[in-house]
Scaffold this active site. Structure first.
Site, PDB file in Angstrom:
ATOM      1  N   GLY A  12       0.769  -1.236   0.000  1.00 12.31           N
ATOM      2  CA  GLY A  12       0.000   0.000   0.000  1.00 12.31           C
ATOM      3  C   GLY A  12       0.799   1.285   0.000  1.00 12.31           C
ATOM      4  O   GLY A  12       0.219   2.367   0.109  1.00 12.31           O
ATOM      5  N   GLN A  13       2.139   1.205  -0.098  1.00  9.35           N
ATOM      6  CA  GLN A  13       2.932   2.441  -0.142  1.00  9.35           C
ATOM      7  C   GLN A  13       2.503   3.281  -1.339  1.00  9.35           C
ATOM      8  O   GLN A  13       2.134   2.739  -2.374  1.00  9.35           O
ATOM      9  CB  GLN A  13       4.428   2.134  -0.273  1.00  9.35           C
ATOM     10  CG  GLN A  13       5.011   1.345   0.870  1.00  9.35           C
ATOM     11  CD  GLN A  13       4.975   2.059   2.185  1.00  9.35           C
ATOM     12  OE1 GLN A  13       5.080   3.275   2.244  1.00  9.35           O
ATOM     13  NE2 GLN A  13       4.803   1.330   3.246  1.00  9.35           N
ATOM     14  N   LYS A  14       2.603   4.582  -1.194  1.00  6.79           N
ATOM     15  CA  LYS A  14       2.142   5.511  -2.224  1.00  6.79           C
ATOM     16  C   LYS A  14       2.700   5.150  -3.603  1.00  6.79           C
ATOM     17  O   LYS A  14       1.976   5.125  -4.596  1.00  6.79           O
ATOM     18  CB  LYS A  14       2.570   6.928  -1.830  1.00  6.79           C
ATOM     19  CG  LYS A  14       1.720   7.996  -2.484  1.00  6.79           C
ATOM     20  CD  LYS A  14       2.241   9.377  -2.162  1.00  6.79           C
ATOM     21  CE  LYS A  14       1.545   9.959  -0.948  1.00  6.79           C
ATOM     22  NZ  LYS A  14       2.210  11.173  -0.454  1.00  6.79           N
ATOM     23  N   ILE A  57       3.554   2.422  -4.918  1.00  3.83           N
ATOM     24  CA  ILE A  57       3.081   1.226  -5.621  1.00  3.83           C
ATOM     25  C   ILE A  57       1.557   1.136  -5.685  1.00  3.83           C
ATOM     26  O   ILE A  57       1.021   0.166  -6.199  1.00  3.83           O
ATOM     27  CB  ILE A  57       3.676  -0.065  -5.010  1.00  3.83           C
ATOM     28  CG1 ILE A  57       3.399  -0.156  -3.521  1.00  3.83           C
ATOM     29  CG2 ILE A  57       5.172  -0.121  -5.241  1.00  3.83           C
ATOM     30  CD1 ILE A  57       3.934  -1.456  -2.907  1.00  3.83           C
ATOM     31  N   HIS A 101       8.481   8.530   5.237  1.00 15.10           N
ATOM     32  CA  HIS A 101       8.084   9.217   4.011  1.00 15.10           C
ATOM     33  C   HIS A 101       8.551  10.671   4.060  1.00 15.10           C
ATOM     34  O   HIS A 101       8.496  11.302   5.114  1.00 15.10           O
ATOM     35  CB  HIS A 101       6.564   9.216   3.842  1.00 15.10           C
ATOM     36  CG  HIS A 101       5.949   7.843   3.827  1.00 15.10           C
ATOM     37  ND1 HIS A 101       4.641   7.620   4.102  1.00 15.10           N
ATOM     38  CD2 HIS A 101       6.486   6.631   3.569  1.00 15.10           C
ATOM     39  CE1 HIS A 101       4.374   6.327   4.010  1.00 15.10           C
ATOM     40  NE2 HIS A 101       5.483   5.701   3.703  1.00 15.10           N
TER      41      HIS A 101
END
Lengths: 174, 362
Positions: free
Chosen positions: A91-93, A95, B270
Site C-alpha cells: 500500500g505504499q504511495k 506502488i 516518508h
C-alpha cells in the site's frame, strides 16, 4: 464415465474466490492475511510488491466459520471445498498505481483501514473512492475492514462510517 | 566440437570464426587489463571506442564520454570550492552534490547495458567524488556542534534555537506549503504538537496510551520514555526525537534535518530530508520520497529501557537498521537516497531521563 468427466465434476464442486486486499500502507493487510492463515506475524516487513495466499477450507457440516483471534466470521458455504485466493498488495504511495493490475477477475475487495491513523483518513477515503470508480471492480463485493480497533484511541467502526469513509450502501465489519 | 575448442586455444588456424572470436576475446581481456591499470576514464573511453565496433560498445563509449565529461566538470567545481565566496559556499557545494547524484542516476540508468566492470568503476569514481565533497564540506564549513548530553547548558540551547529559527525563517516558503493542507481532525489523539524550541518529555509508564502523535515541531527535543503501540510522526524540522520501544509500527511523514533514535516492529519513513535514524527494527525499515537519510543502530538509554525493550520483543539487536528498502529506487544498485551513517559521525549512547527542565506533553 471417463477420468476427465470425473475431474470436471469435482472441479464444479470446488468453489474458488479471488480476494484482493488493499488499503493504505501501515493498515495491516499482510498481518491480517498471515493471521487468517495461522502464520507467524511477529516479523513483517512493509510489502514491496504483493503476496498471494491460498486458503482451502473443507466444509462438511454446512455453515462453517473462520476464527481469527476471538472474532468469528461465518461463511455461508453449503457444501464442499472452498478455496480463497487472497492477493495482498502493498500500500505504499509509490506502488498504489499498480493496484489496478490486480483488478481483473477479482470477486471481492477487502479495503483495510487503520482506525488509529486519524490523520490520513482523508487519504484513505480518497483512495477508496478512486478504487470504486473502477469499472473492472463493478461486480465485486466490498468489505471494509476497520483494523487496529484494539489500539487505545482508535476510532470505532461507527465513527469511521459516520465521519467519512462510507456511503450507506456498503457494510462495515469487525 | 570440444576438440576444436582445445585446438583453437592452442592457436591452431582452424575455424576462422572461432579464431576471430578468440582474438577478440584476448583483445578485450587486454583492454580491460589496461583500463584497470589506468584509472583515467577519459583514456578508457578512447581505448574502448578505438578497439571495438559492436553496438554495445558504442553505447558504452557514449556513456563513458558523458560520464567523464560530467566528472571533469564536477572536478573543476570541486577545485573552485576553495576560491568561492564563503557566503555562497553552501549553495555551491549543494550544487556539486546535486550533480554527483545526477551522475549516479546516469550510471543506474545505464547499468543494464554497461559491462559490470564499467558499472563498478563508475560507482567507485562516484564514491570517490562524494568522499572528496564530504572532506571539502567538513573542511570549509565548520559543523554546528550540538551535544546530545542530557544537560546542555541553557545558554547553549538558546543559542542553537535562535540559530535554527533563522534558518526556519529562510525556509519558511517550503514549510508553509506543507502546512496549507492541514487536514481536518476527527478528534484529537494524545500527542505533542505545534511547539518551537522546547524540550518535550512524555513518560508512557502507567498511562493507558495506545497511539501517540508527534507533529508540527520546530527545533525541539522530544523524549518518549516507556512503550506505546503506535507512533505517528508528522512535519518535524530540526528536531531530535528519542523514543522507547513501539510494539506496533512507526509512521514518519515529513522530517527535515532531524535525528531520530527509535525502536519498533515496523518503521515507514516518508518525505524525510537530511535526517539521521538510529533504529532497532524487527522488520526492514522503508523509505519513500526521501533524500539524504542515514541509518545507524539504536543507541538510547534510560532507566528501565532494557525491560521495556524485552517486553516489546526488541531486546536483541536485529541488524535490520541497515536493511533499508527504498520504494523510490527499485533497482539492484544501492539507492542514492540513503546511506549508512559513518561510525565516526554517530552519536554515542544517548542518555535521557524523566526529570529535567523539559515540560510534560498533554
Amino acid at each position: 464415465m471417463g477420468l476427465l468427466s470425473i475431474i470436471q465434476k469435482i472441479k464444479r464442486k470446488e468453489k474458488e474466490m479471488r480476494i484482493l486486499m488493499v488499503g493504505l500502507d501501515n493498515s495491516g493487510k499482510t498481518t491480517i492475511v498471515l493471521k487468517i492463515n495461522g502464520e507467524d506475524t511477529s516479523v513483517i516487513s512493509p510489502t514491496l510488491g504483493f503476496n498471494i495466499k491460498t486458503i482451502t477450507y473443507q466444509n462438511i457440516m454446512g455453515n462453517g466459520q473462520f476464527i481469527i483471534q476471538n472474532v468469528e466470521i461465518p461463511v455461508n458455504v453449503t457444501f464442499g471445498r472452498y478455496t480463497l485466493n487472497i492477493w495482498d498488495v502493498g500500500g505504499q504511495k509509490t506502488i498504489r498505481s499498480y493496484w489496478r493490475n490486480y483488478f481483473e477477475q477479482t470477486d471481492s475487495l477487502v479495503w483495510v483501514v487503520d482506525n488509529s491513523d486519524l490523520r490520513r483518513l482523508d487519504d484513505c477515503k480518497m483512495e477508496l473512492d478512486n478504487l470504486l470508480k473502477e469499472e473492472r471492480l463493478s461486480g465485486a463485493s466490498l468489505l471494509i475492514l476497520a483494523n487496529k480497533q484494539d489500539i487505545k484511541g482508535a476510532l470505532t467502526p461507527e465513527e469511521i462510517a459516520k465521519e467519512r469513509l462510507l456511503a450507506d450502501n456498503f457494510f462495515l465489519f469487525m | 566440437m570440444e576438440n576444436e575448442e582445445v585446438l583453437a586455444t592452442s592457436n591452431e588456424p582452424l575455424d576462422p570464426n572461432l579464431h576471430k572470436k578468440h582474438i577478440s576475446m584476448i583483445e578485450r581481456l587486454s583492454n580491460r587489463h589496461q583500463t584497470r591499470l589506468d584509472n583515467s576514464l577519459a583514456r578508457q573511453s578512447e581505448s574502448d571506442s578505438s578497439s571495438s565496433s559492436t553496438a554495445t560498445a558504442t553505447t558504452t563509449a557514449s556513456f563513458l564520454s558523458r560520464f567523464s565529461d560530467s566528472k571533469r566538470s564536477i572536478d573543476s567545481q570541486l577545485a573552485q570550492s576553495r576560491l568561492t565566496d564563503p557566503a555562497q559556499l553552501r549553495s555551491h557545494l549543494d550544487g556539486i552534490s546535486a550533480s554527483i547524484s545526477d551522475l549516479e542516476k546516469l550510471v543506474a540508468e545505464s547499468s543494464y547495458f554497461l559491462p559490470s566492470y564499467e558499472v563498478r568503476s563508475s560507482l567507485k569514481t562516484i564514491s570517490d567524488l562524494k568522499q572528496t565533497l564530504e572532506n571539502l564540506n567538513s573542511e570549509l564549513i565548520p559543523k554546528k556542534k550540538f551535544s546530545f548530553k542530557n544537560k546542555a547548558s541553557k545558554q547553549d540551547r538558546d543559542r542553537s534555537v535562535s540559530d535554527s529559527k533563522q534558518t526556519a525563517l529562510e525556509n519558511a516558503d517550503s514549510f508553509s506549503v506543507s502546512l496549507e493542507k492541514l487536514s481536518f481532525q476527527v478528534r484529537v489523539s494524545p500527542g505533542l504538537r505545534n511547539k518551537n524550541g522546547e524540550t518535550l518529555v512524555k513518560n508512557f509508564k502507567g498511562l493507558e496510551i495506545g497511539e501517540f502523535t508527534v507533529s508540527d515541531l520546530d527545533s525541539c527535543e522530544v523524549r518518549l520514555i516507556g512503550s506505546v503501540r503506535a507512533l505517528f510522526v508528522h512535519r518535524l524540522k530540526n528536531c531530535r526525537v528519542y523514543a522507547g520501544p513501539v510494539t506496533g509500527s512507526i509512521l514518519i511523514e515529513g522530517a527535515e534535518d532531524c535525528v531520530f533514535v527509535m525502536a519498533s516492529h515496523q518503521i515507514r519513513i516518508h518525505n524525510a530530508k537530511g535526517t539521521d535514524f538510529y533504529l532497532r527494527v524487527r522488520s526492514r525499515p522503508i523509505i519513500e520520497d526521501s533524500t539524504g537519510v542515514r541509518f545507524a543502530p539504536y543507541c538510547l538509554s534510560y532507566e528501565g529501557i532494557e525491560e521495556d525493550l524485552r517486553e516489546a520483543s526488541l531486546g536483541e539487536e536485529t541488524g535490520n537498521w541497515g536493511n533499508v528498502d527504498d520504494f523510490k529506487w527499485l533497482r539492484a544498485v544501492q539507492s542514492p537516497n540513503w546511506s549508512v551513517l559513518p561510525e565516526n559521525e554517530r552519536v554515542g549512547m544517548v542518555q535521557i531521563s524523566n526529570s529535567g527542565d523539559g515540560i510534560e506533553g498533554n
